[in-house]
Every structure is written in C-alpha cells, then in structure tokens.
Scaffold this motif. Structure first.
Motif, PDB file in Angstrom:
ATOM      1  N   GLN A 291       7.236   9.436  -1.071  1.00 31.31           N
ATOM      2  CA  GLN A 291       6.924  10.833  -0.746  1.00 31.31           C
ATOM      3  C   GLN A 291       6.029  10.897   0.502  1.00 31.31           C
ATOM      4  O   GLN A 291       6.229  11.736   1.387  1.00 31.31           O
ATOM      5  N   ILE A 292       5.066   9.994   0.586  1.00 33.01           N
ATOM      6  CA  ILE A 292       4.178   9.962   1.756  1.00 33.01           C
ATOM      7  C   ILE A 292       4.965   9.543   2.997  1.00 33.01           C
ATOM      8  O   ILE A 292       4.790  10.116   4.080  1.00 33.01           O
ATOM      9  N   LEU A 293       5.864   8.575   2.835  1.00 33.84           N
ATOM     10  CA  LEU A 293       6.734   8.177   3.946  1.00 33.84           C
ATOM     11  C   LEU A 293       7.537   9.373   4.452  1.00 33.84           C
ATOM     12  O   LEU A 293       7.656   9.607   5.660  1.00 33.84           O
ATOM     13  N   ARG A 294       8.075  10.155   3.520  1.00 38.78           N
ATOM     14  CA  ARG A 294       8.883  11.308   3.913  1.00 38.78           C
ATOM     15  C   ARG A 294       8.031  12.377   4.607  1.00 38.78           C
ATOM     16  O   ARG A 294       8.475  13.027   5.547  1.00 38.78           O
ATOM     17  N   ALA A 295       6.798  12.532   4.146  1.00 42.86           N
ATOM     18  CA  ALA A 295       5.946  13.593   4.710  1.00 42.86           C
ATOM     19  C   ALA A 295       5.334  13.188   6.045  1.00 42.86           C
ATOM     20  O   ALA A 295       5.118  14.034   6.911  1.00 42.86           O
ATOM     21  N   THR A 296       5.042  11.903   6.213  1.00 45.68           N
ATOM     22  CA  THR A 296       4.272  11.480   7.387  1.00 45.68           C
ATOM     23  C   THR A 296       4.983  10.438   8.247  1.00 45.68           C
ATOM     24  O   THR A 296       4.516  10.139   9.342  1.00 45.68           O
ATOM     25  N   GLY A 297       6.062   9.829   7.746  1.00 43.85           N
ATOM     26  CA  GLY A 297       6.725   8.767   8.492  1.00 43.85           C
ATOM     27  C   GLY A 297       6.018   7.424   8.374  1.00 43.85           C
ATOM     28  O   GLY A 297       6.439   6.442   8.989  1.00 43.85           O
ATOM     29  N   ASP A 298       4.960   7.367   7.578  1.00 43.02           N
ATOM     30  CA  ASP A 298       4.151   6.150   7.474  1.00 43.02           C
ATOM     31  C   ASP A 298       4.510   5.393   6.193  1.00 43.02           C
ATOM     32  O   ASP A 298       4.369   5.913   5.087  1.00 43.02           O
ATOM     33  N   ILE A 299       4.972   4.150   6.346  1.00 42.91           N
ATOM     34  CA  ILE A 299       5.441   3.374   5.194  1.00 42.91           C
ATOM     35  C   ILE A 299       4.332   2.507   4.611  1.00 42.91           C
ATOM     36  O   ILE A 299       4.521   1.834   3.594  1.00 42.91           O
ATOM     37  N   ARG A 300       3.144   2.545   5.213  1.00 43.07           N
ATOM     38  CA  ARG A 300       2.100   1.625   4.772  1.00 43.07           C
ATOM     39  C   ARG A 300       1.617   1.859   3.340  1.00 43.07           C
ATOM     40  O   ARG A 300       1.221   0.925   2.654  1.00 43.07           O
ATOM     41  N   HIS A 301       1.639   3.136   2.906  1.00 43.09           N
ATOM     42  CA  HIS A 301       1.214   3.385   1.524  1.00 43.09           C
ATOM     43  C   HIS A 301       2.171   2.731   0.539  1.00 43.09           C
ATOM     44  O   HIS A 301       1.749   2.152  -0.461  1.00 43.09           O
ATOM     45  N   LEU A 302       3.465   2.826   0.822  1.00 44.66           N
ATOM     46  CA  LEU A 302       4.459   2.206  -0.057  1.00 44.66           C
ATOM     47  C   LEU A 302       4.253   0.695  -0.109  1.00 44.66           C
ATOM     48  O   LEU A 302       4.212   0.090  -1.189  1.00 44.66           O
ATOM     49  N   GLU A 303       4.105   0.093   1.055  1.00 41.39           N
ATOM     50  CA  GLU A 303       3.929  -1.370   1.095  1.00 41.39           C
ATOM     51  C   GLU A 303       2.636  -1.793   0.410  1.00 41.39           C
ATOM     52  O   GLU A 303       2.628  -2.749  -0.373  1.00 41.39           O
ATOM     53  N   ALA A 304       1.553  -1.085   0.700  1.00 42.00           N
ATOM     54  CA  ALA A 304       0.261  -1.456   0.104  1.00 42.00           C
ATOM     55  C   ALA A 304       0.321  -1.311  -1.410  1.00 42.00           C
ATOM     56  O   ALA A 304      -0.186  -2.173  -2.143  1.00 42.00           O
ATOM     57  N   ALA A 305       0.959  -0.244  -1.891  1.00 42.40           N
ATOM     58  CA  ALA A 305       1.018  -0.019  -3.335  1.00 42.40           C
ATOM     59  C   ALA A 305       1.785  -1.149  -4.015  1.00 42.40           C
ATOM     60  O   ALA A 305       1.345  -1.691  -5.038  1.00 42.40           O
ATOM     61  N   LEU A 306       2.931  -1.519  -3.444  1.00 45.98           N
ATOM     62  CA  LEU A 306       3.710  -2.615  -4.024  1.00 45.98           C
ATOM     63  C   LEU A 306       2.929  -3.919  -3.982  1.00 45.98           C
ATOM     64  O   LEU A 306       2.910  -4.690  -4.948  1.00 45.98           O
ATOM     65  N   ASP A 307       2.263  -4.174  -2.858  1.00 49.85           N
ATOM     66  CA  ASP A 307       1.548  -5.441  -2.704  1.00 49.85           C
ATOM     67  C   ASP A 307       0.338  -5.538  -3.630  1.00 49.85           C
ATOM     68  O   ASP A 307       0.071  -6.598  -4.204  1.00 49.85           O
ATOM     69  N   VAL A 308      -0.393  -4.431  -3.770  1.00 47.27           N
ATOM     70  CA  VAL A 308      -1.562  -4.447  -4.657  1.00 47.27           C
ATOM     71  C   VAL A 308      -1.115  -4.670  -6.100  1.00 47.27           C
ATOM     72  O   VAL A 308      -1.709  -5.472  -6.830  1.00 47.27           O
ATOM     73  N   LEU A 309      -0.037  -3.990  -6.512  1.00 51.49           N
ATOM     74  CA  LEU A 309       0.426  -4.143  -7.905  1.00 51.49           C
ATOM     75  C   LEU A 309       1.012  -5.532  -8.144  1.00 51.49           C
ATOM     76  O   LEU A 309       0.837  -6.108  -9.217  1.00 51.49           O
ATOM     77  N   LEU A 310       1.700  -6.089  -7.157  1.00 51.65           N
ATOM     78  CA  LEU A 310       2.256  -7.452  -7.302  1.00 51.65           C
ATOM     79  C   LEU A 310       1.114  -8.481  -7.363  1.00 51.65           C
ATOM     80  O   LEU A 310       1.147  -9.411  -8.174  1.00 51.65           O
ATOM     81  N   ALA A 311       0.116  -8.296  -6.501  1.00 53.03           N
ATOM     82  CA  ALA A 311      -1.025  -9.223  -6.511  1.00 53.03           C
ATOM     83  C   ALA A 311      -1.728  -9.146  -7.859  1.00 53.03           C
ATOM     84  O   ALA A 311      -2.170 -10.164  -8.412  1.00 53.03           O
ATOM     85  N   ASP A 312      -1.811  -7.938  -8.415  1.00 54.64           N
ATOM     86  CA  ASP A 312      -2.448  -7.782  -9.719  1.00 54.64           C
ATOM     87  C   ASP A 312      -1.678  -8.543 -10.794  1.00 54.64           C
ATOM     88  O   ASP A 312      -2.267  -9.177 -11.678  1.00 54.64           O
ATOM     89  N   LEU A 313      -0.355  -8.480 -10.708  1.00 56.93           N
ATOM     90  CA  LEU A 313       0.502  -9.172 -11.671  1.00 56.93           C
ATOM     91  C   LEU A 313       0.230 -10.684 -11.623  1.00 56.93           C
ATOM     92  O   LEU A 313       0.292 -11.382 -12.639  1.00 56.93           O
ATOM     93  N   HIS A 314      -0.075 -11.176 -10.437  1.00 58.41           N
ATOM     94  CA  HIS A 314      -0.340 -12.604 -10.260  1.00 58.41           C
ATOM     95  C   HIS A 314      -1.698 -13.023 -10.821  1.00 58.41           C
ATOM     96  O   HIS A 314      -1.925 -14.205 -11.080  1.00 58.41           O
ATOM     97  N   ARG A 315      -2.627 -12.065 -10.942  1.00 58.82           N
ATOM     98  CA  ARG A 315      -3.994 -12.448 -11.326  1.00 58.82           C
ATOM     99  C   ARG A 315      -4.080 -12.881 -12.785  1.00 58.82           C
ATOM    100  O   ARG A 315      -3.440 -12.289 -13.644  1.00 58.82           O
ATOM    101  N   PRO A 316      -4.872 -13.912 -13.059  1.00 57.88           N
ATOM    102  CA  PRO A 316      -4.978 -14.419 -14.432  1.00 57.88           C
ATOM    103  C   PRO A 316      -5.672 -13.405 -15.353  1.00 57.88           C
ATOM    104  O   PRO A 316      -6.368 -12.534 -14.887  1.00 57.88           O
TER     105      PRO A 316
END
Lengths: 194, 194
Positions: free
Chosen positions: B169-194
């Motif tokens: 939704q943010i990408l569509r509103a602003t053209g900025d994909i960084r929120h999508l990437e950061a959200a996926l990366d933060v959640l994936l990194a969390d999955l990796h944490r012990p």
C-alpha cells in the motif's frame, strides 16, 4: 500576503469543522454548502482562505486528518523511551483502530483528493513523521542498552509502519483486527529478543 | 444445471481474457462491450455464464486476480520448508511488487465490485489462504527444529501478511518499496533469532 494569527485561527477553525463534518458523511456526498453551513462560514470567507475551493479545502482536511493519525498515538509515540511506553503505544494503536473499525476518514478523503496537486504529500509527510518517531524510539532503547546493539532503527520503524498500515487495511476489508494485533506483537517481541 | 468441463473452460477463458483486458485499463472505464470484443464472446454467451452481467463478471475476475496474487509467489509459498525457500519467496514478493509499482489490478477491481454481494469473500479467501501457507511454512521450520520452539505460526503468518499488505500500500501511494523490503527483512531476521 502574510496570514495573521487571527487568520490562521480562522483557517484552522474551518478545517477542523469541515473535518468533523466529513468524518460523519462520505466526503463524496458532502457539498461545499454543507461545509459552509456546518462551519458557519460564508462563501467569501472560505474562498479567501481556500482560493481553490472544495479540492483545496479537502486537501487541507486530509493533512489535518493525517496529523490526527499521529496525535491519536500520543503521548506515547513521541516518547518511546521505555518498554512500558512501547506497550502503551501498542495498546493505544489497537484501541484507536478497533474504535475506528471499517471507516477510515483519511482513506475516504484521499480517494477524493487523489487528483489534486499536492495530494501525494499527505501520505509522504505522514509516513515520514511516523517513521521518524518510531526510529527515535528504537534509538532511545538502544542508547539505554535496552535492545540489542544490532537493532536497526530505520528498518524496524519501516516494518512497524508497514505492519500497522496493512493490519488496518485488513481490518477495514474484513472487520478482523487480529492481523494488526499479531503484527504489533510479533514486532515488539522481536525488539525484545537479544 | 451442471456445468460441463467444456463450459468450465469457456467460463475460465472469458474470465482470463477479461482479466488481461482489465489489467491494461481502469476497470471503471471498461464497458461490457470492450470485454466482449477483447474476449471474442457474444453477449448471449457471456450472460449464459454470468447472468448478473458486468458486476458478476468483475467479481469472477477479482477472484481470478486474487488467486494470481498467490500464484505469483509460487513455487515458494507452498513449500516454505527451508531457509532458502523463505529467502526465494521474499525475493519473489519484492520483485513482483516492484514490477507492479503503483498499479494494483486487484485493488482497482475491488473498488468496482465493493457493492456486489460476495465481494467481501475475495479478500477473506485470499487472506485465509495466504495466512495458511505462511503458517504451514513456519510449522515446517519448527518441525525440523530450524526455528525456536516458541515461534507461533499463526501470529508470524499474520504479521507477514499485514506487513506485505501495508508495504504494498505504501509502495502504491509513494512509489517507495523500502517499507516492504524492510518489513520482510525484519520479520525474516526475527524468524532466525533463537
């Protein structure tokens, strides 16, 4: 032409009154005359502050509603300096959107002003401010040694903003608030992890 | 009346053809005649499969586009059984939405079918399937001992779905994909944490 303090107050009174009125009805159905009546403003006065008429007024109301999105998360959002502040902020966000349900005044306005010049700025400013306050919060925890040193304030802030945005969108589409709550809880739990 | 295999194929051909056409133009501007011409279908044939006319056809196309949202994440989404599958899935999601940019065919359709009976189901079915596949992926990692035992598949799946939804939704509103990437990366990194 410089706007005097009195002029600013009048302009703000019109915007706040229009916002209240537009929250109750679908902005697509509200006429300028409705807003004039609701805010007890003359047409001449309104065009003095908003020479562009209804589109310009709606855009000002959209900015006003965007500020309200952040104001409704205060006093926590600007002072995320402890775990209890983060928890209070989380609960405030959930309560706010639970109360709002499927009707989002800002989204309804954005549909109306989409074609207006300057409408892109509403979302951009809101997202930037929201992001900045959350990143400040993560930085504050990090300075105090409350989160792992590797925690990336910008990435974490982006993830929170995206997750809330998506959780609210799902709430609006389905009436189900669990995605919003789960997203906030998973990200908060992650922040706690060493 | 039972629909024969041939009937199902014809119906699917009309839906897929209409979907292709509706991806290129704003659904609000597309007429039934445009769709008839683009799919080489007669009016009689179309009303045979879609007695409700344009609204019913658009709803079928919305279901089709919702399935496509998930299909575009395959083969990874249905087989999130290793870290490399999760990474490939993450990259596929980012690439898909980067290519899509600000135009979301499903969102444009949903605006059109919002008032149709059954339109709520499009989002509900999509979210439920998306959630189920991600939760299955977390469960698979957990069974293999690749994630912490306390990882909650449902909460994590909800967080991913909300974060992607919001990031897009943010990408569509602003053209900025960084929120999508950061959200996926933060959640994936969390999955990796012990």
């Amino acid at each position: 032409m410089a706007i005097t303090a009195k002029g600013r107050a009048t302009r703000e009174r019109i915007v706040a009154g229009a916002a209240d009125h537009l929250r109750r009805d679908d902005p697509a159905d509200v006429t300028l005359d409705d807003i004039l009546a609701a805010t007890r403003t003359s047409k001449g006065q309104l065009f003095h502050y908003f020479p562009g008429g209804k589109p310009e007024l709606l855009l000002a109301v959209a900015h006003h509603e965007a500020e309200r999105v952040l104001d409704d998360q205060e006093p926590h959002l600007s002072a995320l300096t402890s775990w209890s502040a983060w928890e209070s902020w989380r609960d405030t966000v959930v309560a706010r959107y639970r109360a709002q349900g499927s009707h989002c005044p800002l989204a309804a306005l954005m549909t109306q002003v989409r074609a207006s010049p300057g409408s892109d700025e509403v979302a951009a400013v809101l997202l930037a401010q929201w992001h900045a306050r959350l990143a400040d919060g993560v930085r504050s925890l990090r300075t105090q040694g409350l989160v792992r040193a590797s925690a990336d304030p910008d990435a974490i802030a982006s993830a929170f903003v995206a997750a809330i945005q998506g959780g609210v969108q799902i709430l609006r589409a389905t009436g189900d608030i669990r995605h919003l709550e789960a997203a906030l809880d998973v990200l908060l739990a992650d922040l706690h992890r060493p």
